[in-house]
Design a protein around this motif. Sequence first.
Motif, mmCIF file in Angstrom:
data_model
loop_
_atom_site.group_PDB
_atom_site.id
_atom_site.type_symbol
_atom_site.label_atom_id
_atom_site.label_comp_id
_atom_site.label_asym_id
_atom_site.label_seq_id
_atom_site.Cartn_x
_atom_site.Cartn_y
_atom_site.Cartn_z
ATOM 1 N N ASP A 80 37.750 -75.362 -50.271
ATOM 2 C CA ASP A 80 36.411 -75.002 -50.768
ATOM 3 C C ASP A 80 36.392 -73.900 -51.821
ATOM 4 O O ASP A 80 35.421 -73.165 -51.950
ATOM 5 C CB ASP A 80 35.507 -74.584 -49.592
ATOM 6 C CG ASP A 80 35.401 -75.676 -48.520
ATOM 7 O OD1 ASP A 80 35.100 -76.824 -48.883
ATOM 8 O OD2 ASP A 80 35.636 -75.372 -47.341
ATOM 9 N N GLY A 81 37.491 -73.750 -52.577
ATOM 10 C CA GLY A 81 37.528 -72.729 -53.616
ATOM 11 C C GLY A 81 37.544 -71.310 -53.091
ATOM 12 O O GLY A 81 37.210 -70.361 -53.810
ATOM 13 N N PHE A 82 37.973 -71.143 -51.827
ATOM 14 C CA PHE A 82 37.912 -69.813 -51.221
ATOM 15 C C PHE A 82 38.894 -68.841 -51.862
ATOM 16 O O PHE A 82 38.582 -67.653 -52.022
ATOM 17 C CB PHE A 82 38.178 -69.913 -49.721
ATOM 18 C CG PHE A 82 37.772 -68.677 -48.961
ATOM 19 C CD1 PHE A 82 36.439 -68.429 -48.694
ATOM 20 C CD2 PHE A 82 38.717 -67.765 -48.527
ATOM 21 C CE1 PHE A 82 36.044 -67.291 -48.006
ATOM 22 C CE2 PHE A 82 38.339 -66.617 -47.842
ATOM 23 C CZ PHE A 82 37.007 -66.389 -47.580
ATOM 24 N N LEU A 83 40.066 -69.326 -52.240
ATOM 25 C CA LEU A 83 41.058 -68.437 -52.855
ATOM 26 C C LEU A 83 40.538 -67.860 -54.170
ATOM 27 O O LEU A 83 40.771 -66.689 -54.491
ATOM 28 C CB LEU A 83 42.375 -69.181 -53.079
ATOM 29 C CG LEU A 83 43.090 -69.663 -51.812
ATOM 30 C CD1 LEU A 83 44.372 -70.397 -52.174
ATOM 31 C CD2 LEU A 83 43.384 -68.501 -50.887
ATOM 32 N N GLU A 84 39.831 -68.673 -54.929
ATOM 33 C CA GLU A 84 39.253 -68.198 -56.184
ATOM 34 C C GLU A 84 38.184 -67.141 -55.920
ATOM 35 O O GLU A 84 38.066 -66.147 -56.661
ATOM 36 C CB GLU A 84 38.667 -69.370 -56.974
ATOM 37 C CG GLU A 84 39.696 -70.341 -57.533
ATOM 38 C CD GLU A 84 40.230 -71.325 -56.507
ATOM 39 O OE1 GLU A 84 39.770 -71.278 -55.337
ATOM 40 O OE2 GLU A 84 41.105 -72.131 -56.871
ATOM 41 N N ALA A 85 37.407 -67.344 -54.856
ATOM 42 C CA ALA A 85 36.370 -66.368 -54.509
ATOM 43 C C ALA A 85 36.989 -65.032 -54.093
ATOM 44 O O ALA A 85 36.482 -63.955 -54.440
ATOM 45 C CB ALA A 85 35.503 -66.919 -53.381
ATOM 46 N N VAL A 86 38.099 -65.099 -53.363
ATOM 47 C CA VAL A 86 38.789 -63.866 -52.959
ATOM 48 C C VAL A 86 39.356 -63.146 -54.187
ATOM 49 O O VAL A 86 39.267 -61.921 -54.300
ATOM 50 C CB VAL A 86 39.910 -64.179 -51.946
ATOM 51 C CG1 VAL A 86 40.748 -62.923 -51.674
ATOM 52 C CG2 VAL A 86 39.320 -64.707 -50.648
ATOM 53 N N ALA A 87 39.922 -63.913 -55.104
ATOM 54 C CA ALA A 87 40.469 -63.307 -56.324
ATOM 55 C C ALA A 87 39.382 -62.580 -57.101
ATOM 56 O O ALA A 87 39.595 -61.471 -57.622
ATOM 57 C CB ALA A 87 41.117 -64.378 -57.188
ATOM 58 N N ALA A 88 38.197 -63.178 -57.171
ATOM 59 C CA ALA A 88 37.081 -62.543 -57.873
ATOM 60 C C ALA A 88 36.642 -61.265 -57.157
ATOM 61 O O ALA A 88 36.334 -60.246 -57.794
ATOM 62 C CB ALA A 88 35.908 -63.518 -57.976
ATOM 63 N N ALA A 89 36.649 -61.296 -55.818
ATOM 64 C CA ALA A 89 36.267 -60.110 -55.052
ATOM 65 C C ALA A 89 37.284 -58.990 -55.244
ATOM 66 O O ALA A 89 36.919 -57.805 -55.330
ATOM 67 C CB ALA A 89 36.150 -60.475 -53.572
ATOM 68 N N LYS A 90 38.563 -59.342 -55.332
ATOM 69 C CA LYS A 90 39.598 -58.323 -55.557
ATOM 70 C C LYS A 90 39.421 -57.649 -56.916
ATOM 71 O O LYS A 90 39.611 -56.439 -57.045
ATOM 72 C CB LYS A 90 40.981 -58.967 -55.447
ATOM 73 C CG LYS A 90 41.387 -59.314 -54.030
ATOM 74 C CD LYS A 90 42.619 -60.201 -53.984
ATOM 75 C CE LYS A 90 43.850 -59.496 -54.460
ATOM 76 N NZ LYS A 90 45.060 -60.348 -54.303
ATOM 77 N N ARG A 91 39.042 -58.442 -57.902
ATOM 78 C CA ARG A 91 38.806 -57.843 -59.227
ATOM 79 C C ARG A 91 37.595 -56.921 -59.190
ATOM 80 O O ARG A 91 37.563 -55.891 -59.883
ATOM 81 C CB ARG A 91 38.600 -58.953 -60.269
ATOM 82 C CG ARG A 91 39.866 -59.739 -60.595
ATOM 83 C CD ARG A 91 39.676 -60.621 -61.802
ATOM 84 N NE ARG A 91 38.672 -61.661 -61.589
ATOM 85 C CZ ARG A 91 38.939 -62.879 -61.115
ATOM 86 N NH1 ARG A 91 40.191 -63.197 -60.790
ATOM 87 N NH2 ARG A 91 37.989 -63.768 -60.961
#
Length: 216
Positions: A80-91
Motif C-alpha cells: 500500500d505504498g507504506f514505505l514511501e510514506a515512511v520515507a516522506a515522514a523521515k524527511r
Amino acid sequence: MPPYLISHSCVVSSLGAGRGATLSALRQGRGALRPCQFETVTIPTYIGQVDGVEDVTMPAGLAAFDCRNNRLALMALSQDGFLEAVAAAKRRYGAHRIGVFAGTSTAGILETELAFRGRDPADGTLAPGFHYRQTQNTFSVAEFTQSFLGLTGPAHVVSAACASTAKSFADAARMILLGVCDAAIVGGADSLCLTTLYGFHSLQLISTDPCRPYDA
C-alpha cells in the motif's frame, strides 16, 4: 487528548495482502478461514492462515529477525505504498523523531518451538541459528520494524492479549502529546504457533466449525 491523523496505513491478513484485498473481501462478505493444516497440529478446527509467509525472505543484514511474526510485519510494511510514506515522514521529521509502537501476543513463539524440536538429543542444546532476542522476545517486532525502516526514535511493544495493538495506538498518542516524538508507526502482528492452538484447545475454546462474527 487531541485527535491525531492517521496519514497512511497498510495491512496483511488471511483475507489477502493490501487494503484492496481486504476491502474486496469485506464488500463480498467473504471470509478466509480454512481447515487447520498448520505445521504438526492435529486439532480439527479452522484458522486464518496468511498465504505467502513461508516465501518471505528477510532483507540483507536482518536475517536474525527471521520468524513468522516478523515476516508478517515485513509483508504488511511492503504493502500500500507504506514505505514511501515512511520515507516522506523521515524527511519531514527526522528518523530520530518517529516512534514505533507495536502490539503482539505471540511474537515469534513458533521459532522457539522449532528450536526445541531440533535440540540436541544428548545434551538438550537448542538448534543452531536460534535468535531469541530477534524472534520470540516480545520486543522483536518493534526492533525489526525500526531496523527495517531505519528509524531511531522511541519504541516499545504492548502484549496484552487481544487488546495489544489497540493499546499501542494509545501509547503512540501519549508519546506524541508529551513531545517525545512527532510521528509514529503503529500496528501489530500475531502469527500462528502450536502453543496458542493447543493452549486454547486445552481450555476447550476451539470450535470445529469456522466462527462467523457479524454474520447476517
